[in-house]
Design a protein around this motif. Sequence first.
Motif, PDB file in Angstrom:
ATOM      1  N   ALA A  24      11.902 -11.547  -0.083  1.00 22.22           N
ATOM      2  CA  ALA A  24      11.707 -12.596  -0.873  1.00 22.22           C
ATOM      3  C   ALA A  24      12.530 -12.406  -2.128  1.00 22.22           C
ATOM      4  O   ALA A  24      13.075 -13.387  -2.825  1.00 22.22           O
ATOM      5  CB  ALA A  24      10.358 -12.584  -1.417  1.00 22.22           C
ATOM      6  N   ARG A  25      12.966 -10.837  -2.435  1.00 23.72           N
ATOM      7  CA  ARG A  25      13.667 -10.695  -3.382  1.00 23.72           C
ATOM      8  C   ARG A  25      14.488  -9.298  -3.213  1.00 23.72           C
ATOM      9  O   ARG A  25      13.827  -8.470  -2.715  1.00 23.72           O
ATOM     10  CB  ARG A  25      13.403 -11.122  -5.014  1.00 23.72           C
ATOM     11  N   SER A  26      15.394  -9.194  -3.932  1.00 21.85           N
ATOM     12  CA  SER A  26      16.237  -7.751  -4.138  1.00 21.85           C
ATOM     13  C   SER A  26      16.961  -7.686  -5.264  1.00 21.85           C
ATOM     14  O   SER A  26      17.441  -8.487  -5.793  1.00 21.85           O
ATOM     15  CB  SER A  26      17.163  -7.895  -2.695  1.00 21.85           C
ATOM     16  N   ASN A  27      17.066  -6.309  -5.641  1.00 23.76           N
ATOM     17  CA  ASN A  27      17.663  -6.052  -6.891  1.00 23.76           C
ATOM     18  C   ASN A  27      18.913  -4.762  -6.627  1.00 23.76           C
ATOM     19  O   ASN A  27      19.343  -4.362  -7.336  1.00 23.76           O
ATOM     20  CB  ASN A  27      17.023  -5.578  -8.008  1.00 23.76           C
ATOM     21  N   GLY A  28      18.877  -4.770  -5.261  1.00 24.25           N
ATOM     22  CA  GLY A  28      20.029  -3.323  -4.749  1.00 24.25           C
ATOM     23  C   GLY A  28      19.315  -2.267  -4.815  1.00 24.25           C
ATOM     24  O   GLY A  28      19.548  -1.387  -3.615  1.00 24.25           O
ATOM     25  N   LYS A  29      18.288  -2.197  -5.308  1.00 21.36           N
ATOM     26  CA  LYS A  29      17.212  -0.748  -5.051  1.00 21.36           C
ATOM     27  C   LYS A  29      15.995  -0.961  -4.472  1.00 21.36           C
ATOM     28  O   LYS A  29      15.260  -0.089  -3.929  1.00 21.36           O
ATOM     29  CB  LYS A  29      17.221   0.184  -6.407  1.00 21.36           C
ATOM     30  N   ARG A  30      15.536  -2.175  -4.508  1.00 22.11           N
ATOM     31  CA  ARG A  30      14.272  -2.651  -4.216  1.00 22.11           C
ATOM     32  C   ARG A  30      14.322  -3.988  -3.347  1.00 22.11           C
ATOM     33  O   ARG A  30      14.612  -4.790  -4.117  1.00 22.11           O
ATOM     34  CB  ARG A  30      13.304  -2.653  -5.078  1.00 22.11           C
ATOM     35  N   ILE A  31      13.801  -3.911  -2.249  1.00 24.86           N
ATOM     36  CA  ILE A  31      14.044  -5.173  -1.285  1.00 24.86           C
ATOM     37  C   ILE A  31      12.418  -5.425  -1.286  1.00 24.86           C
ATOM     38  O   ILE A  31      11.731  -4.584  -0.857  1.00 24.86           O
ATOM     39  CB  ILE A  31      14.541  -5.155  -0.107  1.00 24.86           C
ATOM     40  N   THR A  32      11.760  -6.894  -1.428  1.00 30.36           N
ATOM     41  CA  THR A  32      10.594  -7.009  -1.441  1.00 30.36           C
ATOM     42  C   THR A  32      10.238  -8.222  -0.409  1.00 30.36           C
ATOM     43  O   THR A  32      11.155  -9.109  -0.600  1.00 30.36           O
ATOM     44  CB  THR A  32      10.017  -7.307  -2.941  1.00 30.36           C
ATOM     45  N   GLY A  33       9.012  -8.144   0.227  1.00 30.44           N
ATOM     46  CA  GLY A  33       8.938  -9.406   0.881  1.00 30.44           C
ATOM     47  C   GLY A  33       7.521  -9.252   1.536  1.00 30.44           C
ATOM     48  O   GLY A  33       6.768  -8.307   1.207  1.00 30.44           O
ATOM     49  N   SER A  34       6.922 -10.067   2.501  1.00 33.26           N
ATOM     50  CA  SER A  34       5.871  -9.767   3.164  1.00 33.26           C
ATOM     51  C   SER A  34       5.989  -8.546   4.232  1.00 33.26           C
ATOM     52  O   SER A  34       6.926  -8.570   4.907  1.00 33.26           O
ATOM     53  CB  SER A  34       5.416 -11.432   3.769  1.00 33.26           C
ATOM     54  N   CYS A  35       4.770  -8.354   4.420  1.00 32.20           N
ATOM     55  CA  CYS A  35       4.674  -7.189   5.381  1.00 32.20           C
ATOM     56  C   CYS A  35       4.883  -7.489   6.902  1.00 32.20           C
ATOM     57  O   CYS A  35       4.104  -8.345   7.475  1.00 32.20           O
ATOM     58  CB  CYS A  35       3.438  -6.437   5.435  1.00 32.20           C
ATOM     59  N   PRO A  36       5.905  -7.016   7.732  1.00 31.12           N
ATOM     60  CA  PRO A  36       6.025  -7.580   8.947  1.00 31.12           C
ATOM     61  C   PRO A  36       5.061  -6.709   9.922  1.00 31.12           C
ATOM     62  O   PRO A  36       4.882  -7.152  10.993  1.00 31.12           O
ATOM     63  CB  PRO A  36       7.467  -6.945   9.269  1.00 31.12           C
ATOM     64  N   ILE A  37       4.537  -5.680   9.490  1.00 28.83           N
ATOM     65  CA  ILE A  37       3.651  -5.026  10.390  1.00 28.83           C
ATOM     66  C   ILE A  37       2.031  -5.829  10.250  1.00 28.83           C
ATOM     67  O   ILE A  37       1.891  -6.236  11.326  1.00 28.83           O
ATOM     68  CB  ILE A  37       3.242  -3.498   9.811  1.00 28.83           C
ATOM     69  N   HIS A  38       1.901  -6.117   9.320  1.00 28.93           N
ATOM     70  CA  HIS A  38       0.452  -7.129   9.370  1.00 28.93           C
ATOM     71  C   HIS A  38       0.552  -8.522   9.218  1.00 28.93           C
ATOM     72  O   HIS A  38      -0.294  -9.388   9.153  1.00 28.93           O
ATOM     73  CB  HIS A  38      -0.458  -6.502   8.640  1.00 28.93           C
ATOM     74  N   ASN A  39       1.953  -8.979   9.239  1.00 27.91           N
ATOM     75  CA  ASN A  39       2.249 -10.513   8.964  1.00 27.91           C
ATOM     76  C   ASN A  39       1.599 -10.887   7.704  1.00 27.91           C
ATOM     77  O   ASN A  39       0.977 -11.942   7.704  1.00 27.91           O
ATOM     78  CB  ASN A  39       1.886 -11.326  10.149  1.00 27.91           C
ATOM     79  N   GLY A  40       1.617 -10.238   6.545  1.00 28.48           N
ATOM     80  CA  GLY A  40       1.126 -10.769   5.251  1.00 28.48           C
ATOM     81  C   GLY A  40       1.918 -11.735   4.859  1.00 28.48           C
ATOM     82  O   GLY A  40       2.964 -12.377   5.192  1.00 28.48           O
ATOM     83  N   LYS A  41       1.198 -12.585   3.781  1.00 29.80           N
ATOM     84  CA  LYS A  41       1.767 -13.818   3.294  1.00 29.80           C
ATOM     85  C   LYS A  41       2.501 -13.352   1.852  1.00 29.80           C
ATOM     86  O   LYS A  41       3.307 -14.081   1.379  1.00 29.80           O
ATOM     87  CB  LYS A  41       0.668 -14.931   3.239  1.00 29.80           C
ATOM     88  N   ASP A  42       1.823 -12.627   1.282  1.00 32.19           N
ATOM     89  CA  ASP A  42       2.361 -11.995  -0.189  1.00 32.19           C
ATOM     90  C   ASP A  42       3.620 -11.007  -0.038  1.00 32.19           C
ATOM     91  O   ASP A  42       3.731 -10.408   1.065  1.00 32.19           O
ATOM     92  CB  ASP A  42       1.186 -11.359  -1.116  1.00 32.19           C
ATOM     93  N   ALA A  43       4.228 -10.821  -1.258  1.00 32.00           N
ATOM     94  CA  ALA A  43       5.434 -10.095  -1.167  1.00 32.00           C
ATOM     95  C   ALA A  43       4.747  -8.677  -1.634  1.00 32.00           C
ATOM     96  O   ALA A  43       5.020  -8.133  -2.647  1.00 32.00           O
ATOM     97  CB  ALA A  43       6.470 -10.540  -2.405  1.00 32.00           C
ATOM     98  N   ASN A  44       4.148  -8.078  -0.812  1.00 36.63           N
ATOM     99  CA  ASN A  44       3.506  -6.748  -0.850  1.00 36.63           C
ATOM    100  C   ASN A  44       4.249  -5.515  -0.211  1.00 36.63           C
ATOM    101  O   ASN A  44       3.838  -4.395  -0.057  1.00 36.63           O
ATOM    102  CB  ASN A  44       2.078  -6.785  -0.486  1.00 36.63           C
ATOM    103  N   PHE A  45       5.346  -5.917   0.480  1.00 40.18           N
ATOM    104  CA  PHE A  45       6.163  -4.687   1.157  1.00 40.18           C
ATOM    105  C   PHE A  45       7.170  -4.642   0.315  1.00 40.18           C
ATOM    106  O   PHE A  45       8.368  -5.573   0.064  1.00 40.18           O
ATOM    107  CB  PHE A  45       6.463  -5.470   2.785  1.00 40.18           C
TER     108      PHE A  45
END
Length: 109
Positions: A24-45
């Motif tokens: 969903a977003r990245s700042n070069g040191k952190r990449i955030t998105g939904s969790c591919p393990i549990h197929n989350g919908k929120d940017a919690n990964f």
Amino acid sequence: MRYDLELIDRSFPSILSAIGWKPARSNGKRITGSCPIHNGKDANFHLDLQADGKWLAICRSQCGGTGWNATRFIADYLNLPHPEAIAKAAEIAGISPEEGTPANPSPGG
């Protein structure tokens, strides 16, 4: 066969991309998105860049904050034993085994 585990861990973002994960977003040191393990919908990964250049993934939702390096993530994602996950993560990242070296030991690497 032996694989360069540090190189695999440094390749974690490309491994996630290869399995279809879209951040969903990245700042070069952190990449955030939904969790591919549990197929989350929120940017919690979160995939966080460590001081040594390796990446560590953490899910702040259903996975309970579990931290993964690249091979542990592939083991959980594909339900593979750790030695097979090393080879699969390397394959996904396009990393060849180091020739003439013994196989990686189990979980500790």
